[in-house]
Design a protein around this motif. Structure first.
Motif: not given
Length: 86
Positions: A2-23
């Motif tokens: 049950n933790v796998v979808p939560l981990l995928v969501l957290c990693s996508l949010v962090l990756a998106g935040l990194g892209v926003v900060v880079f841009l």
């Protein structure tokens, strides 16, 4: 499992935040002076003109026009300058 979808969501949010900060950094031109900043530690502390002007004493410090530099506002001239040597 049950933790796998939560981990995928957290990693996508962090990756998106990194892209926003880079841009944001690219848009504000933060990466255009990286070459100059990398050479900054190699520069001298005082430019040669400032060092020469500082060594001339209080007479040059009053005007600052002889060397093209303005006097340092934080440095006060000596209250009693020594008499000129003959």
């Amino acid at each position: 499992m049950n933790v796998v979808p939560l981990l995928v969501l957290c990693s996508l949010v962090l990756a998106g935040l990194g892209v926003v900060v880079f841009l944001y950094g690219v848009r504000n031109h933060d990466f255009e002076h990286a070459d100059r900043l990398s050479l900054l530690p190699l520069e001298d502390d005082d430019p040669p003109q400032a060092k020469v002007a500082r060594d001339h004493g209080a007479a040059h410090e009053k005007t600052g026009h002889e060397s093209g530099l303005t006097p340092d506002p934080g440095r006060r001239p000596d209250p009693d300058p020594p008499p000129p040597s003959r």
